[in-house]
Design an enzyme around this catalytic site. Structure first.
Site, PDB file in Angstrom:
ATOM      1  N   ASP A  17       0.850  -1.185   0.000  1.00  0.00           N
ATOM      2  CA  ASP A  17       0.000   0.000   0.000  1.00  0.00           C
ATOM      3  C   ASP A  17       0.893   1.244   0.000  1.00  0.00           C
ATOM      4  OD1 ASP A  17       0.957   0.292   2.621  1.00  0.00           O
ATOM      5  OD2 ASP A  17      -0.902  -0.430   3.537  1.00  0.00           O
ATOM      6  N   ALA A  18       0.299   2.409   0.154  1.00  0.00           N
ATOM      7  CA  ALA A  18       1.060   3.661   0.106  1.00  0.00           C
ATOM      8  C   ALA A  18       2.098   3.760   1.222  1.00  0.00           C
ATOM      9  CB  ALA A  18       0.102   4.852   0.174  1.00  0.00           C
TER      10      ALA A  18
END
Length: 135
Positions: A17-18
């Protein structure tokens, strides 16, 4: 005690994810990839090309213990814990070195092409039962 199959997987940016943490669903993908390689190692290479049966995940549970991060080299394991006539169950773990990151248990069911339960192919069932008895 059943033998444990081990498969290394490198974590890429597409898995995260980010924040650089592996997205939770990818743990299940890593386990699936390991089960496929486990079957290949048993000599059951082309189960996905079979004409008269398919495998489906009947039940799965995953416990997330520590984060897996970008560029980790993890080892995913698979060990048979039970085998019935139309299904089998494995315990799977994901490690970074000796650190347990996640664990899961999955039941795989065998279905006919018309989506009804059917017995495992005898050669595969024999291989799985041998895994259960292997030290």
């Amino acid at each position: 005690m059943a033998s444990t199959f081990k498969f290394p997987i490198r974590v890429y940016i597409e898995d995260t994810d980010a924040g650089g943490i592996v997205y939770h669903a990818n743990h299940i993908k890593y386990m699936e990839r390991t089960r496929t390689e486990w079957l290949r190692a048993l000599g059951f290479e082309h189960y996905w090309h079979q004409q008269d049966f398919i495998f489906v995940v009947h039940e799965i549970s995953v416990k997330y213990i520590k984060p897996i991060v970008m560029d980790d080299l993890v080892t995913v394991t698979a060990r048979v814990i039970s085998c019935k006539s139309a299904s089998f169950c494995l315990i799977q773990h994901i490690y970074r070195d000796e650190i347990l990151l996640a664990s899961g248990e999955v039941t795989i069911a065998c279905l006919s092409t018309d989506m009804r339960p059917r017995k495992l192919p005898e050669n595969l069932r024999t291989m799985i039962l041998e895994q259960l008895q292997h030290n």
